[in-house]
Design a protein around this motif. Structure first.
Motif, PDB file in Angstrom:
ATOM      1  N   ILE A 133      14.929 -11.780  -4.834  1.00  0.00           N
ATOM      2  CA  ILE A 133      14.722 -13.829  -5.303  1.00  0.00           C
ATOM      3  C   ILE A 133      14.230 -14.286  -3.633  1.00  0.00           C
ATOM      4  N   LYS A 134      13.750 -15.021  -2.719  1.00  0.00           N
ATOM      5  CA  LYS A 134      12.944 -15.475  -2.035  1.00  0.00           C
ATOM      6  C   LYS A 134      12.582 -16.937  -2.301  1.00  0.00           C
ATOM      7  N   ARG A 135      12.761 -17.697  -1.389  1.00  0.00           N
ATOM      8  CA  ARG A 135      12.767 -18.847  -1.369  1.00  0.00           C
ATOM      9  C   ARG A 135      11.096 -19.140  -0.661  1.00  0.00           C
ATOM     10  N   GLU A 136      10.434 -20.136  -1.620  1.00  0.00           N
ATOM     11  CA  GLU A 136       8.748 -20.179  -1.760  1.00  0.00           C
ATOM     12  C   GLU A 136       8.725 -20.571   0.329  1.00  0.00           C
ATOM     13  N   ASP A 138      10.073 -18.837   2.322  1.00  0.00           N
ATOM     14  CA  ASP A 138      10.670 -17.728   3.224  1.00  0.00           C
ATOM     15  C   ASP A 138       9.173 -16.677   3.433  1.00  0.00           C
ATOM     16  N   MET A 139       8.368 -17.059   2.205  1.00  0.00           N
ATOM     17  CA  MET A 139       7.363 -16.245   1.321  1.00  0.00           C
ATOM     18  C   MET A 139       6.158 -15.362   2.561  1.00  0.00           C
ATOM     19  N   ASP A 143       5.106  -9.919   0.434  1.00  0.00           N
ATOM     20  CA  ASP A 143       6.714 -10.446  -0.599  1.00  0.00           C
ATOM     21  C   ASP A 143       4.849 -10.689  -2.352  1.00  0.00           C
ATOM     22  N   SER A 144       4.255 -10.354  -1.822  1.00  0.00           N
ATOM     23  CA  SER A 144       3.585 -11.698  -3.864  1.00  0.00           C
ATOM     24  C   SER A 144       3.170 -10.211  -4.441  1.00  0.00           C
ATOM     25  N   TRP A 148      10.890 -12.465  -6.803  1.00  0.00           N
ATOM     26  CA  TRP A 148      11.109 -14.006  -7.783  1.00  0.00           C
ATOM     27  C   TRP A 148      10.740 -14.598  -6.524  1.00  0.00           C
ATOM     28  N   VAL A 149       9.837 -15.812  -6.673  1.00  0.00           N
ATOM     29  CA  VAL A 149       9.931 -16.891  -5.783  1.00  0.00           C
ATOM     30  C   VAL A 149      10.411 -18.130  -6.282  1.00  0.00           C
ATOM     31  N   LYS A 151      12.175 -22.477  -5.756  1.00  0.00           N
ATOM     32  CA  LYS A 151      12.094 -23.487  -4.373  1.00  0.00           C
ATOM     33  C   LYS A 151      13.090 -23.626  -3.651  1.00  0.00           C
ATOM     34  N   GLY A 260      10.597  -9.368  -9.349  1.00  0.00           N
ATOM     35  CA  GLY A 260      11.989  -9.352  -7.984  1.00  0.00           C
ATOM     36  C   GLY A 260      12.476  -8.229  -8.959  1.00  0.00           C
TER      37      GLY A 260
END
Length: 299
Positions: A133-136, A138-139, A143-144, A148-149, A151, A260
Motif C-alpha cells: 500500500i502506498k500514499r497517492e 508517493d506514487m 507503481d501503477s 493499492w493507492v 490518501k 497490491g
C-alpha cells in the motif's frame, strides 16, 4: 486442524505416459492476466506457460501451481510442476529456454528435477502473501497496477494490533467472498503483521504479510480492506476480533484492490511452522471435515 489430520499420500503419480517431473518457481506481473488458472476467453499465466512448454517440447502438458491467484494479482514465488514423457531436456534448461518463449510479464526463476513425492499444491506446507500500500503523493509511474493507492497511511501501531487478531486458527467466513466453494472455512494463520518499508526510491510502503496453511476466495484482500478502514476510523482491535467471530460476510468491509497483492513464497518445509500447534491448539473438527482443504484460490 492438526497437521496429523492432513491426509497426504506419500506419492503423487505422474500423468499417464510420463516418466519424470520438473519443479519451477515463477514470478509474474498479473496486471494483464485473468489469474493463474485457465479461464475461458481470457489470458492466464498457466496457459502462457503451457503454451511455451508445447513450443519447446512438442508435448501438451498440464502445469500445476501451488496457488491459483486471482485476476490482477502478482507473484514472486509461485511454485509449479509438470510431467513429461521423455528426458530430452535437463531440468535446469527450462528456466532459460522457457523465458525465451514467455512474455516479459512472466519469468521462470528456477527449474529443477523432482519426483512423484513432490506435488506443487499438495506438498505445500504454507503460503505467504504480501500486500503493498502506498500514499497517492508517493506514487511513481512504475507503481501503477502494483500497489493499492490510498490518501494516507493510518497508525502502524493500531494496524499491528488489528492484524494480531487474525493470527491463529479461525473460521474465516466473515472474510470469504461470495463464490467460495469450500465447505470448511477454518484456516491456520501463522503470521499476520503490518510493517513499513522503503521502496527503491525511498518512499514508504505499508506492507501486510500473512502466511497460513491455505486461504479462501479473496480472503487476504478482504482482511486488508476491512482492517485498513477500521484503523483509519480509529476503531480498536477488539472490533476485528468481534467481526471475525461473527462468521458473517456482511461484517467485512471493502475488499482491497488486487493490484497490491503478491504471492511471495511457498514453504514445503514440514518443520518451519511446527511451533504453531503448540501455541494454538487445534480445534476439534467433525471427522467428515478432516480432509484438508487446499483451497488457496484467488486469495
Amino acid at each position: 486442524m492438526a497437521r496429523s489430520d492432513w491426509r497426504r499420500p506419500a506419492s503423487h503419480p505422474y500423468e499417464e505416459g510420463c516418466v519424470r517431473r520438473v519443479r519451477m518457481t515463477v514470478a509474474y506481473d498479473g496486471t494483464g492476466y485473468s489469474g493463474w488458472q485457465h479461464q475461458r476467453n481470457a489470458p492466464s499465466v498457466q496457459a502462457e506457460i503451457e503454451d511455451a512448454l508445447y513450443r519447446l517440447t512438442g508435448h501438451s502438458v498440464t502445469v500445476v501451481g501451488s496457488g491459483r491467484t486471482d485476476s490482477g494479482v502478482h507473484a514472486l514465488g509461485q511454485v509449479c510442476h509438470f510431467d513429461l514423457p521423455d528426458e530430452r531436456f535437463p531440468a535446469v534448461v527450462f528456466k532459460r529456454a522457457l523465458n525465451a518463449f514467455l512474455p516479459p510479464a512472466i519469468r521462470i526463476m528456477d527449474s529443477e528435477e523432482t519426483n512423484d513425492s513432490f506435488h506443487a499444491r499438495f506438498s505445500a506446507m504454507a503460503r505467504e502473501y504480501r500486500y503493498l500500500i502506498k500514499r497517492e503523493a508517493d506514487m511513481t509511474p512504475f507503481d501503477s497496477g502494483r500497489v493499492w493507492v490510498v490518501k494516507e497511511l493510518p497508525s502502524l501501531e493500531l494496524l499491528k494490533a488489528h492484524a494480531a487478531e487474525i493470527a491463529g486458527t479461525h473460521d474465516f467466513t466473515t472474510f470469504t467472498a461470495a463464490g467460495d466453494m469450500c465447505e470448511r472455512r477454518h484456516r491456520d494463520i501463522y503470521v499476520s503483521d503490518f510493517s513499513v518499508e522503503k521502496d527503491i526510491h525511498g518512499a514508504e510502503v505499508l506492507v501486510y504479510t500473512i502466511c497460513g496453511n491455505a486461504f479462501l476466495y479473496k480472503m487476504v484482500r478482504s482482511i486488508v480492506g476491512t482492517l485498513f478502514f477500521l484503523v483509519l476510523g480509529g476503531v480498536p482491535a477488539t472490533e476485528t476480533a468481534r467481526r471475525l467471530a461473527a462468521r458473517d460476510r456482511s461484517q467485512a468491509g471493502r475488499t482491497a484492490s488486487a493490484h497490491g497483492l503478491y504471492l511471495s513464497r511457498i514453504s514445503f518445509d514440514e518443520k518451519e511452522y511446527e511451533w504453531f500447534e503448540h501455541l494454538h491448539p487445534s480445534m476439534e473438527m467433525p471427522s467428515e471435515d478432516r480432509e484438508r482443504e487446499d483451497s488457496d484460490d484467488e486469495a
